[in-house]
Design a protein around this motif. Structure first.
Motif, mmCIF file in Angstrom:
data_model
loop_
_atom_site.group_PDB
_atom_site.id
_atom_site.type_symbol
_atom_site.label_atom_id
_atom_site.label_comp_id
_atom_site.label_asym_id
_atom_site.label_seq_id
_atom_site.Cartn_x
_atom_site.Cartn_y
_atom_site.Cartn_z
ATOM 1 N N LEU A 109 0.830 -1.197 0.000
ATOM 2 C CA LEU A 109 0.000 0.000 0.000
ATOM 3 C C LEU A 109 0.868 1.252 0.000
ATOM 4 O O LEU A 109 0.617 2.193 -0.756
ATOM 5 C CB LEU A 109 -0.945 0.012 1.203
ATOM 6 N N ALA A 110 1.898 1.271 0.825
ATOM 7 C CA ALA A 110 2.792 2.429 0.897
ATOM 8 C C ALA A 110 3.416 2.721 -0.463
ATOM 9 O O ALA A 110 3.427 3.866 -0.919
ATOM 10 C CB ALA A 110 3.879 2.190 1.947
ATOM 11 N N LYS A 111 3.915 1.686 -1.120
ATOM 12 C CA LYS A 111 4.527 1.877 -2.441
ATOM 13 C C LYS A 111 3.511 2.370 -3.457
ATOM 14 O O LYS A 111 3.817 3.239 -4.272
ATOM 15 C CB LYS A 111 5.173 0.575 -2.911
ATOM 16 N N ALA A 112 2.296 1.835 -3.409
ATOM 17 C CA ALA A 112 1.248 2.243 -4.352
ATOM 18 C C ALA A 112 0.875 3.712 -4.176
ATOM 19 O O ALA A 112 0.479 4.376 -5.132
ATOM 20 C CB ALA A 112 0.013 1.358 -4.179
ATOM 21 N N CYS A 113 1.002 4.204 -2.948
ATOM 22 C CA CYS A 113 0.605 5.582 -2.651
ATOM 23 C C CYS A 113 1.785 6.554 -2.605
ATOM 24 O O CYS A 113 1.585 7.757 -2.424
ATOM 25 C CB CYS A 113 -0.128 5.625 -1.311
ATOM 26 N N GLY A 114 2.998 6.031 -2.719
ATOM 27 C CA GLY A 114 4.173 6.885 -2.684
ATOM 28 C C GLY A 114 4.461 7.471 -1.315
ATOM 29 O O GLY A 114 4.931 8.603 -1.201
ATOM 30 N N VAL A 115 4.156 6.679 -0.278
ATOM 31 C CA VAL A 115 4.410 7.120 1.101
ATOM 32 C C VAL A 115 5.218 6.053 1.830
ATOM 33 O O VAL A 115 5.428 4.951 1.316
ATOM 34 C CB VAL A 115 3.088 7.387 1.869
ATOM 35 N N SER A 116 5.647 6.367 3.030
ATOM 36 C CA SER A 116 6.407 5.404 3.823
ATOM 37 C C SER A 116 5.479 4.414 4.522
ATOM 38 O O SER A 116 4.281 4.668 4.696
ATOM 39 C CB SER A 116 7.246 6.128 4.876
ATOM 40 N N ASN A 117 6.066 3.307 4.928
ATOM 41 C CA ASN A 117 5.327 2.312 5.697
ATOM 42 C C ASN A 117 4.828 2.933 7.007
ATOM 43 O O ASN A 117 3.735 2.632 7.470
ATOM 44 C CB ASN A 117 6.232 1.111 5.963
ATOM 45 N N ALA A 118 5.618 3.826 7.577
ATOM 46 C CA ALA A 118 5.228 4.503 8.820
ATOM 47 C C ALA A 118 3.982 5.364 8.610
ATOM 48 O O ALA A 118 3.108 5.441 9.484
ATOM 49 C CB ALA A 118 6.371 5.354 9.351
ATOM 50 N N THR A 119 3.880 5.996 7.448
ATOM 51 C CA THR A 119 2.698 6.800 7.135
ATOM 52 C C THR A 119 1.458 5.926 7.093
ATOM 53 O O THR A 119 0.408 6.281 7.639
ATOM 54 C CB THR A 119 2.879 7.545 5.806
ATOM 55 N N VAL A 120 1.581 4.762 6.465
ATOM 56 C CA VAL A 120 0.451 3.825 6.432
ATOM 57 C C VAL A 120 0.096 3.409 7.854
ATOM 58 O O VAL A 120 -1.082 3.313 8.201
ATOM 59 C CB VAL A 120 0.754 2.601 5.535
ATOM 60 N N GLY A 121 1.087 3.193 8.684
ATOM 61 C CA GLY A 121 0.837 2.862 10.086
ATOM 62 C C GLY A 121 0.062 3.959 10.794
ATOM 63 O O GLY A 121 -0.842 3.681 11.588
ATOM 64 N N ASN A 122 0.394 5.209 10.488
ATOM 65 C CA ASN A 122 -0.338 6.341 11.071
ATOM 66 C C ASN A 122 -1.781 6.359 10.588
ATOM 67 O O ASN A 122 -2.697 6.632 11.364
ATOM 68 C CB ASN A 122 0.352 7.662 10.735
ATOM 69 N N TRP A 123 -1.991 6.089 9.294
ATOM 70 C CA TRP A 123 -3.357 6.020 8.762
ATOM 71 C C TRP A 123 -4.148 4.952 9.510
ATOM 72 O O TRP A 123 -5.295 5.154 9.876
ATOM 73 C CB TRP A 123 -3.358 5.675 7.288
ATOM 74 N N LEU A 124 -3.507 3.825 9.717
ATOM 75 C CA LEU A 124 -4.154 2.702 10.392
ATOM 76 C C LEU A 124 -4.558 3.078 11.814
ATOM 77 O O LEU A 124 -5.613 2.681 12.304
ATOM 78 C CB LEU A 124 -3.213 1.496 10.387
ATOM 79 N N LYS A 125 -3.732 3.888 12.467
ATOM 80 C CA LYS A 125 -4.005 4.335 13.833
ATOM 81 C C LYS A 125 -5.046 5.452 13.881
ATOM 82 O O LYS A 125 -5.419 5.900 14.960
ATOM 83 C CB LYS A 125 -2.720 4.831 14.495
ATOM 84 N N GLY A 126 -5.484 5.915 12.705
ATOM 85 C CA GLY A 126 -6.484 6.981 12.666
ATOM 86 C C GLY A 126 -5.906 8.360 12.824
ATOM 87 O O GLY A 126 -6.599 9.287 13.245
ATOM 88 N N GLN A 127 -4.638 8.530 12.486
ATOM 89 C CA GLN A 127 -3.977 9.821 12.663
ATOM 90 C C GLN A 127 -4.114 10.740 11.458
ATOM 91 O O GLN A 127 -3.372 11.693 11.306
ATOM 92 C CB GLN A 127 -2.506 9.607 13.019
ATOM 93 N N GLY A 128 -5.083 10.465 10.610
ATOM 94 C CA GLY A 128 -5.373 11.364 9.499
ATOM 95 C C GLY A 128 -4.715 10.942 8.200
ATOM 96 O O GLY A 128 -3.645 10.351 8.190
ATOM 97 N N ILE A 129 -5.392 11.261 7.122
ATOM 98 C CA ILE A 129 -4.914 10.947 5.786
ATOM 99 C C ILE A 129 -4.985 12.222 4.971
ATOM 100 O O ILE A 129 -6.039 12.863 4.896
ATOM 101 C CB ILE A 129 -5.788 9.859 5.122
ATOM 102 N N ASN A 130 -3.884 12.601 4.364
ATOM 103 C CA ASN A 130 -3.870 13.760 3.485
ATOM 104 C C ASN A 130 -4.811 13.473 2.319
ATOM 105 O O ASN A 130 -4.752 12.402 1.713
ATOM 106 C CB ASN A 130 -2.444 14.002 2.991
ATOM 107 N N GLY A 131 -5.673 14.417 2.013
ATOM 108 C CA GLY A 131 -6.672 14.233 0.963
ATOM 109 C C GLY A 131 -6.099 13.819 -0.382
ATOM 110 O O GLY A 131 -6.758 13.106 -1.148
ATOM 111 N N LYS A 132 -4.857 14.214 -0.659
ATOM 112 C CA LYS A 132 -4.262 13.869 -1.951
ATOM 113 C C LYS A 132 -4.009 12.373 -2.098
ATOM 114 O O LYS A 132 -3.780 11.896 -3.209
ATOM 115 C CB LYS A 132 -2.970 14.651 -2.182
ATOM 116 N N HIS A 133 -4.079 11.616 -0.992
ATOM 117 C CA HIS A 133 -3.815 10.174 -1.042
ATOM 118 C C HIS A 133 -5.085 9.317 -1.131
ATOM 119 O O HIS A 133 -4.989 8.118 -1.381
ATOM 120 C CB HIS A 133 -3.009 9.726 0.180
ATOM 121 N N ILE A 134 -6.243 9.911 -0.942
ATOM 122 C CA ILE A 134 -7.496 9.143 -0.887
ATOM 123 C C ILE A 134 -7.718 8.315 -2.155
ATOM 124 O O ILE A 134 -7.983 7.116 -2.089
ATOM 125 C CB ILE A 134 -8.710 10.066 -0.632
#
Length: 66
Positions: A18-43
């Motif tokens: 998922l991280a590679k598909a979205c051009g973000v880090s694995n840690a960012t995906v972890g933050n999304w999973l924790k509910g820490q917000g998703i930048n609208g450009k990634h939706i």
């Protein structure tokens, strides 16, 4: 935990995919999973990573759930 992101990860196979598909880090995906917000450009990229199996609406709705 963000249920929509859990579903996305399940559809993709892993957080790393998922991280590679979205051009973000694995840690960012972890933050999304924790509910820490998703930048609208990634939706759309998140939805696209599942081939549309998880809709943008479902992802957006998950951001407002407790």
């Amino acid at each position: 935990m963000n249920k929509a992101i859990e579903k996305v990860i399940e559809e993709c196979g892993s957080r790393d995919i998922l991280a590679k598909a979205c051009g973000v880090s694995n840690a960012t995906v972890g933050n999304w999973l924790k509910g820490q917000g998703i930048n609208g450009k990634h939706i759309k990229a998140i939805s696209d990573a599942t081939g549309g199996k998880v809709s943008t609406d479902e992802i957006l709705q998950s951001l407002t759930e407790d």
